[in-house]
Design an enzyme around this catalytic site. Structure first.
Site, PDB file in Angstrom:
ATOM      1  N   SER A  22       0.832  -1.217   0.000  1.00  0.00           N
ATOM      2  CA  SER A  22       0.000   0.000   0.000  1.00  0.00           C
ATOM      3  C   SER A  22       0.862   1.260   0.000  1.00  0.00           C
ATOM      4  CB  SER A  22      -0.916   0.016   1.231  1.00  0.00           C
ATOM      5  OG  SER A  22      -0.140  -0.084   2.402  1.00  0.00           O
ATOM      6  N   ASN A 108      -1.335  -2.545  13.448  1.00  0.00           N
ATOM      7  CA  ASN A 108      -2.789  -2.327  13.527  1.00  0.00           C
ATOM      8  C   ASN A 108      -3.138  -1.076  14.341  1.00  0.00           C
ATOM      9  OD1 ASN A 108      -2.748  -4.689  12.178  1.00  0.00           O
ATOM     10  ND2 ASN A 108      -3.737  -5.925  13.760  1.00  0.00           N
ATOM     11  N   THR A 153     -39.157  27.253  -6.781  1.00  0.00           N
ATOM     12  CA  THR A 153     -39.358  25.895  -6.263  1.00  0.00           C
ATOM     13  C   THR A 153     -39.684  25.072  -7.508  1.00  0.00           C
ATOM     14  OG1 THR A 153     -41.737  26.200  -5.915  1.00  0.00           O
ATOM     15  CG2 THR A 153     -40.324  26.715  -4.041  1.00  0.00           C
ATOM     16  N   HIS A 154     -39.259  23.831  -7.501  1.00  0.00           N
ATOM     17  CA  HIS A 154     -39.426  22.958  -8.700  1.00  0.00           C
ATOM     18  C   HIS A 154     -38.811  23.605  -9.942  1.00  0.00           C
ATOM     19  CE1 HIS A 154     -42.625  20.979  -6.277  1.00  0.00           C
ATOM     20  NE2 HIS A 154     -42.902  22.227  -5.930  1.00  0.00           N
ATOM     21  N   SER A 275     -14.141  26.593 -25.246  1.00  0.00           N
ATOM     22  CA  SER A 275     -14.382  25.369 -25.991  1.00  0.00           C
ATOM     23  C   SER A 275     -13.306  25.251 -27.062  1.00  0.00           C
ATOM     24  CB  SER A 275     -15.764  25.418 -26.641  1.00  0.00           C
ATOM     25  OG  SER A 275     -15.810  24.574 -27.760  1.00  0.00           O
ATOM     26  N   LYS A 281     -17.727  30.181 -26.983  1.00  0.00           N
ATOM     27  CA  LYS A 281     -18.118  29.580 -25.703  1.00  0.00           C
ATOM     28  C   LYS A 281     -17.289  30.064 -24.533  1.00  0.00           C
ATOM     29  CE  LYS A 281     -20.708  26.748 -24.831  1.00  0.00           C
ATOM     30  NZ  LYS A 281     -20.696  25.293 -25.058  1.00  0.00           N
ATOM     31  N   ASN A 283     -17.296  28.605 -20.645  1.00  0.00           N
ATOM     32  CA  ASN A 283     -17.952  27.545 -19.879  1.00  0.00           C
ATOM     33  C   ASN A 283     -17.645  27.604 -18.386  1.00  0.00           C
ATOM     34  OD1 ASN A 283     -19.000  26.503 -22.277  1.00  0.00           O
ATOM     35  ND2 ASN A 283     -17.181  25.240 -22.624  1.00  0.00           N
ATOM     36  N   GLU A 288     -18.751  22.878 -12.760  1.00  0.00           N
ATOM     37  CA  GLU A 288     -19.137  21.548 -13.246  1.00  0.00           C
ATOM     38  C   GLU A 288     -18.253  20.458 -12.649  1.00  0.00           C
ATOM     39  OE1 GLU A 288     -20.896  22.181 -17.690  1.00  0.00           O
ATOM     40  OE2 GLU A 288     -18.797  22.684 -17.395  1.00  0.00           O
ATOM     41  N   TYR A 315      -8.989  -6.540  13.458  1.00  0.00           N
ATOM     42  CA  TYR A 315      -8.403  -6.006  12.226  1.00  0.00           C
ATOM     43  C   TYR A 315      -8.455  -7.039  11.101  1.00  0.00           C
ATOM     44  CZ  TYR A 315      -5.115  -4.202   8.816  1.00  0.00           C
ATOM     45  OH  TYR A 315      -4.556  -3.752   7.646  1.00  0.00           O
ATOM     46  N   GLN A 320      -7.080  -1.957   4.835  1.00  0.00           N
ATOM     47  CA  GLN A 320      -6.053  -1.169   4.144  1.00  0.00           C
ATOM     48  C   GLN A 320      -6.674  -0.351   3.007  1.00  0.00           C
ATOM     49  OE1 GLN A 320      -2.015  -2.748   3.552  1.00  0.00           O
ATOM     50  NE2 GLN A 320      -2.527  -2.868   1.387  1.00  0.00           N
ATOM     51  N   LYS A 323      -7.536   3.775   2.816  1.00  0.00           N
ATOM     52  CA  LYS A 323      -6.671   4.942   2.564  1.00  0.00           C
ATOM     53  C   LYS A 323      -7.105   5.777   1.363  1.00  0.00           C
ATOM     54  CE  LYS A 323      -3.813   3.066   5.437  1.00  0.00           C
ATOM     55  NZ  LYS A 323      -4.765   1.926   5.523  1.00  0.00           N
TER      56      LYS A 323
HETATM   57  N1  ARG Z   1      -0.960  -1.316   5.691  1.00  0.00           N
HETATM   58  C1  ARG Z   1      -1.847  -1.805   6.691  1.00  0.00           C
HETATM   59  C2  ARG Z   1      -3.165  -1.048   6.629  1.00  0.00           C
HETATM   60  O1  ARG Z   1      -3.184  -0.025   6.096  1.00  0.00           O
HETATM   61  C3  ARG Z   1      -1.251  -1.654   8.049  1.00  0.00           C
HETATM   62  C4  ARG Z   1      -1.718  -2.644   9.027  1.00  0.00           C
HETATM   63  C5  ARG Z   1      -1.277  -4.020   8.608  1.00  0.00           C
HETATM   64  N2  ARG Z   1      -1.490  -4.986   9.631  1.00  0.00           N
HETATM   65  C6  ARG Z   1      -1.329  -6.270   9.410  1.00  0.00           C
HETATM   66  N3  ARG Z   1      -1.526  -7.038  10.417  1.00  0.00           N
HETATM   67  N4  ARG Z   1      -1.006  -6.747   8.255  1.00  0.00           N
HETATM   68  O2  ARG Z   1      -4.160  -1.460   7.142  1.00  0.00           O
END
Ligand code: ARG
Length: 458
Positions: A22, A108, A153-154, A275, A281, A283, A288, A315, A320, A323
């Site tokens: 990750s 964790n 309204t509407h 455009s 144009k 825009n 948007e 956990y 993961q 993120k």
């Molecule tokens: N990269 C992991 C996450 O974002 C960190 C925790 C990993 N823990 C494990 N027991 N593999 O969740």
């Protein structure tokens, strides 16, 4: 070889390494990971788990690593995640002493800490940006307290309102967005470290000390809960989804208003786009895109809710996947607020066109109902009666002001000459003096309330 490889006979397949990594996403958390590790190291020394000499060496090396990541000298490419990336580096630089850093800690609880530290900072910034945006609305409300526009309204013209009243409507939406995020921040701002993998630790750690060092007002109460839940992230994503929904609706209004049938506003050149094909144009792409990015924020909320819904405690690696939705949402919300504040300062209001449109149609119909109600006619009867007058106008292709008093009196003998005063556009707006209404005095009170909210510290 990974730091957890001890029980494995063979190395990890490359495909698995790449699939489980990750680092491409969580490297953005390096500053917080190091901040947490420094506090953790100080605590280990204070509790006599490692020596102060070891702690000092670890802290100095962590600081050096931070500089190297910042400057791009250390990339951490190919690492499993930010935690292992930094830990491996510290061990590479310090040997056995470096191996002590991860004592009484698991990735964790570490990731929970990193995310909380990161989000705490980001919410702080987002709150400031919301205040800036509110100030812009407040300023516009102050500048345009004389301008009347058709209220819909509407998307059908309903009743005229003051443009100030319109801007203040968004001011209050933003106020609630701010309150939602502030409330969420209370749940984010809790120290998770010390939960270990899930059960806590037998080593004599001091979690309150870590909380003090990192400026958390309290620590989490249950180690299983600490590593299992992401409700504080979901709350943030939920509050962000609502905030983006507000920005998206504002965008929709501005897009409509800047289009040719409306012509209520013009977005200045610097905040509009052209455009590639059609030369004339201009825009409203920023508005948007904000409307479009709202979809991504909704997606982030849905994606994390779905990731979490079937997970057995505690956990699981599925988590993961929290993120990307988190980091993307923070970025979208931050950048949308930043550019929107500037764009709103760069619109030109076409007050004449707004007022011209506001004078169209039967804008005074409810005011004439009120006129009759004030003279004792039951509301439903007055409503019916005005409906018949509108029908009469449509049939004879006239407006309210074109009918004579005699014609009005054929519908009701309660109509007097003052009726024509009552149906004037300004009168229709200024008389809406109920609390929170668009009348002038009510608006003044509302402005005062808004000012008080702005003066409060966030
Ligand atoms: N990269 C992991 C996450 O974002 C960190 C925790 C990993 N823990 C494990 N027991 N593999 O969740």
């Amino acid at each position: 070889m990974s730091l957890w490889q001890g029980r494995f006979k063979e190395g990890t397949d490359r495909l698995v390494q790449e699939f489980t990594s990750s680092i491409a996403v969580d490297r953005k958390l390096y500053k917080y990971d190091i901040m947490g590790s420094i506090a953790h190291t100080k605590m280990l020394a204070k509790c006599g788990i490692i020596s102060s000499k070891e702690a000092n060496k670890i802290i100095q090396t962590l600081e050096a690593i931070q500089k190297d990541i910042q400057s791009g000298r250390l990339t951490l490419d190919g690492k499993e995640d930010i935690h292992l990336g930094i830990e491996e580096e510290i061990i590479r630089r310090l040997g056995k002493t470096g191996e002590k850093l991860h004592t009484a800690r698991s990735r964790n609880d570490q990731i929970a800490l990193d995310e909380r530290l990161y989000l705490r900072d980001e919410i702080g910034q987002i709150l400031d940006l919301i205040v800036d945006f509110q100030k812009t609305h407040f300023h516009l409300a102050k500048c345009y307290s004389e301008v009347i526009l058709p209220g819909y309204t509407h998307l059908q013209y309903a009743q005229p309102i003051l443009l100030s009243h319109y801007f203040l409507a968004y001011f209050w939406m933003l106020q609630r967005d701010k309150e939602r995020l502030k409330s969420c921040l209370e749940r984010v701002n809790v120290m998770p470290l010390g939960a270990g993998a899930l059960a806590g630790t037998s080593l004599p750690i001091d979690r309150d000390y870590v909380a003090d060092l990192l400026d958390f007002p309290k620590i989490t109460e249950n180690s299983v809960d600490t590593v299992s839940d992401r409700d504080y992230l979901l709350e943030f994503l939920g509050a962000s989804a609502v905030l983006m929904m507000h920005l998206s609706r504002l965008s929709e209004d501005l897009i409509l208003w800047s289009s040719s049938p409306f012509g209520f506003i013009e977005i200045r050149d610097a905040f509009a786009t052209g455009s590639s094909l059609i030369p004339h144009k201009k825009n409203p792409d920023v508005a948007e895109l904000i409307r479009g990015k709202t979809g991504r924020v909704y997606g982030s909320l849905m994606s994390l809710l779905t990731v979490m819904k079937g997970l057995p405690l505690s956990y699981n690696r599925d988590m993961q996947e929290d993120k990307l939705p988190l980091l993307e949402t923070v970025e979208i919300v931050r950048e949308s607020l930043r550019i929107y504040t500037q764009m709103l300062k760069n619109i030109r209001i076409n007050a004449e066109q707004m007022e011209k449109e506001a004078r169209e149609g039967f804008f005074a119909s409810t005011d004439l109902v009120d006129y009759l109600v004030q003279r004792g006619v039951p509301f439903r009867e007055a409503h019916q009666l005005l409906g018949r007058i509108v029908r009469h106008c449509l049939k004879t292709e006239r407006r309210f002001e074109d009918l004579s008093l005699e014609e009005y009196r054929r519908f009701s003998s309660l109509f007097e000459k003052d009726l024509f005063e009552r149906m004037k556009l300004e009168e229709c707006v200024f008389t809406k003096e109920s609390a929170g209404g668009t009348g002038k005095r009510s608006l003044k009170i509302q402005m005062e309330l808004a000012k008080q909210r702005l003066e409060e510290t966030i």
